[in-house]
Design an enzyme around this catalytic site. Structure first.
Site, PDB file in Angstrom:
ATOM      1  N   GLU A   1      72.393  -1.274  26.043  1.00  0.00           N
ATOM      2  CA  GLU A   1      72.720  -2.638  26.508  1.00  0.00           C
ATOM      3  C   GLU A   1      71.774  -3.673  25.896  1.00  0.00           C
ATOM      4  O   GLU A   1      72.193  -4.749  25.467  1.00  0.00           O
ATOM      5  CB  GLU A   1      72.629  -2.716  28.034  1.00  0.00           C
ATOM      6  CG  GLU A   1      73.767  -2.035  28.746  1.00  0.00           C
ATOM      7  CD  GLU A   1      73.554  -2.059  30.252  1.00  0.00           C
ATOM      8  OE1 GLU A   1      74.226  -2.848  30.929  1.00  0.00           O
ATOM      9  OE2 GLU A   1      72.707  -1.299  30.755  1.00  0.00           O
TER      10      GLU A   1
ATOM     11  N   HIS B   1      92.976  -0.373  19.577  1.00  0.00           N
ATOM     12  CA  HIS B   1      93.182  -1.300  20.715  1.00  0.00           C
ATOM     13  C   HIS B   1      92.578  -0.743  22.007  1.00  0.00           C
ATOM     14  O   HIS B   1      93.042  -1.069  23.098  1.00  0.00           O
ATOM     15  CB  HIS B   1      94.667  -1.600  20.942  1.00  0.00           C
ATOM     16  CG  HIS B   1      95.413  -1.937  19.687  1.00  0.00           C
ATOM     17  ND1 HIS B   1      95.564  -3.217  19.223  1.00  0.00           N
ATOM     18  CD2 HIS B   1      96.025  -1.127  18.768  1.00  0.00           C
ATOM     19  CE1 HIS B   1      96.255  -3.194  18.083  1.00  0.00           C
ATOM     20  NE2 HIS B   1      96.535  -1.933  17.782  1.00  0.00           N
TER      21      HIS B   1
ATOM     22  N   LYS C   1      72.489   5.009  40.706  1.00  0.00           N
ATOM     23  CA  LYS C   1      72.730   4.450  39.375  1.00  0.00           C
ATOM     24  C   LYS C   1      71.832   5.028  38.282  1.00  0.00           C
ATOM     25  O   LYS C   1      70.662   5.272  38.489  1.00  0.00           O
ATOM     26  CB  LYS C   1      72.514   2.918  39.405  1.00  0.00           C
ATOM     27  CG  LYS C   1      73.571   2.136  40.126  1.00  0.00           C
ATOM     28  CD  LYS C   1      74.954   2.223  39.488  1.00  0.00           C
ATOM     29  CE  LYS C   1      75.079   1.430  38.207  1.00  0.00           C
ATOM     30  NZ  LYS C   1      75.088  -0.007  38.427  1.00  0.00           N
TER      31      LYS C   1
ATOM     32  N   SER D   1      68.589   1.734  39.445  1.00  0.00           N
ATOM     33  CA  SER D   1      68.764   0.425  40.070  1.00  0.00           C
ATOM     34  C   SER D   1      67.770   0.312  41.212  1.00  0.00           C
ATOM     35  O   SER D   1      67.421   1.311  41.846  1.00  0.00           O
ATOM     36  CB  SER D   1      70.192   0.315  40.588  1.00  0.00           C
ATOM     37  OG  SER D   1      70.241  -0.580  41.681  1.00  0.00           O
TER      38      SER D   1
END
Ligand code: ARG
Length: 462
Positions: free
Chosen positions: A295, A161, A288, A282
């Site tokens: 992804e 979970h 970043k 970024s």
């Protein structure tokens, strides 16, 4: 795309020229030219067989061979004049062959149809793609084994979970991914085996009146045997669907893998570092470092599953035997192969450079009372019933939460107030190391079990 003066196929039957838009609309050469090499391979086997049964002379056969060889060269060098007027890869090659060698070129199509020809080409194509994909999967599996070996003793939280559940070793976690890929490769092997039958000889749908030798062509092209039913041969695309289903499962696995990598590189987890070469920054936030590769792989999994759906829908209402609908099988199939191979490659290249942050993983494993089950098992060993032990440990966890301590930090007298069965040796099971080391059975998370699993896996891969 060049156009040429050649008239459309079966032109004698027609009194009107094809509508210019319809010509482009129905053509497939823009994408099926990818099958050119396999089309030529099939034609060579077909010509050899036609000669052996006396339909082509040796001179005609050899002219076909050299013409096809020249065409293969033109295609490789990028100077083949593909024409939409010739509709598809098969007609383009045949027209050029006739241009090069004359009448013998026109004889090549004896005893076959584009229907069994294309069914053969796709199988030849997919067989090769499966082999490339399988090799890439093996590379990824090896990378996982190597990393798992380095990380056999690294302790991290195991989750259910997405809540900290029990400590596991990072090596063990990596081996879970290895297992998924192992099943995936078995599925591909299965699919390849079922696909490896030759449809050539089914002709348009009903077979041919020439005394063809389908066993010979099957053998020449490396197929197990000829297919058993001509109608099924030209209409069946099960193998493409099966492949896309196997590919969707692989992509689903890579997507889950990606999701964990994305989570673990976040500041909130901070379990791993991905190599800079596989991340981007970024354009606005200088700090970043984004996990782009996982992804993107996660995103591409949807596209592959989409192709599976497209093929299922393509086939579901088709009456026997061949229908033009089938031309739509190629783009989803090609894109599935490309996407899958690229995603696997990105992972196979990236995995060896994943660096784990042992301290952060360890700290996280300590935070969630992850040895609570070990304490319950300890009480059972001392004679408590499991449900009573569960209850006692629940109280210990409550005490830990209230006082901001992990189980291993609660003093012996406090624990003994919860159960007199608890003695000094309890701390041996409350440590993360003790917890993982105890799970040393086959399939368990103990470092020794992980190393044994790696050894067995290496033998299987060899
Ligand atoms: N381009 C066609 C395809 O991909 C080849 C077979 C065409 N056969 C036909 N009867 N029109 O399916």
């Amino acid at each position: 795309m060049t156009t040429d003066s050649n008239d459309k196929l079966s032109s004698a039957r027609f009194t009107q020229a094809t509508d210019a838009f319809v010509e482009t609309f129905t053509a497939s050469v823009d994408f099926d030219r990818r099958l050119a090499r396999h089309d030529i391979q099939g034609s060579i086997a077909h010509a050899r067989m036609l000669c052996d049964i006396g339909i082509l002379t040796e001179a005609e056969r050899d002219a076909i061979f050299s013409g096809l060889e020249q065409i293969a060269g033109e295609i490789d060098r990028g100077c083949f004049a593909w024409s939409v007027k010739q509709e598809d890869v098969h007609m383009n090659i045949e027209a050029r062959l006739t241009e090069l060698i004359g009448i013998a070129g026109k004889k090549l199509h004896t005893g076959r149809s584009r229907n069994d020809q294309v069914a053969t080409d796709i199988r030849l194509y997919l067989r090769e793609e499966i082999d490339n994909i399988d090799a890439m999967m093996q590379r990824l599996q090896l990378a996982l084994l190597n990393l798992a070996e380095q990380e056999a003793e690294t302790i991290m939280p195991g989750f259910t979970h997405l809540q900290v559940a029990q400590p596991v070793t990072f090596g063990h976690h990596l081996l879970a991914w290895f297992e998924m890929l192992k099943r995936d490769r078995e599925r591909l092997r299965d699919c390849r085996g079922r696909m490896n039958y030759l449809p050539l000889g089914a002709a348009a749908l009903a077979g041919t009146s020439y005394p063809i030798d389908r066993f010979q062509t099957a053998e020449l092209l490396g197929f197990t045997a000829p297919t058993a039913n001509s109608l099924d041969s030209v209409s069946d695309r099960d193998f493409a669907i099966e492949f896309c289903a196997a590919a969707s499962l692989i992509m689903m696995h890579l997507s889950r893998f990606s999701e964990e990598l994305v989570l673990w590189t976040s500041a909130q987890f901070d379990f791993i570092e991905l190599p800079d070469a596989f991340c981007t920054g970024s354009s606005i936030m200088p700090q970043k470092k984004n996990p782009d590769v996982p992804e993107l792989v996660r995103g591409k999994s949807g596209r592959v599953t989409g192709h599976l759906m497209a093929l299922l829908m393509l086939m579901k209402s088709q009456p026997l035997a061949y229908n033009k609908d089938n031309q739509e099988d190629k783009e989803p199939l090609f894109d599935t192969c490309d996407t899958l191979l690229h995603c696997l490659r990105a992972f196979a290249d990236m995995v060896p450079h994943i660096r784990s942050k042992h301290e952060n993983m360890y700290k996280a494993a300590r935070q969630g009372f992850s040895t609570a089950t070990d304490l319950a098992d300890y009480l059972v060993r001392k004679g408590a019933a499991f449900r009573d032990a569960h209850e006692i440990v629940g109280l210990a966890v409550r005490l830990g939460i209230d006082s901001g301590r992990d189980l291993a930090e609660i003093s012996l007298p406090e624990l003994q107030q919860l159960s007199p069965m608890i003695t000094e040796d309890v701390f041996g099971v409350l440590t993360l190391e003790g917890s993982v080391a105890a799970r040393k059975h086959i399939g368990g998370t103990a470092p020794e079990a992980v190393l044994a699993a790696i050894e067995a896996a290496r033998k299987e891969l060899a």
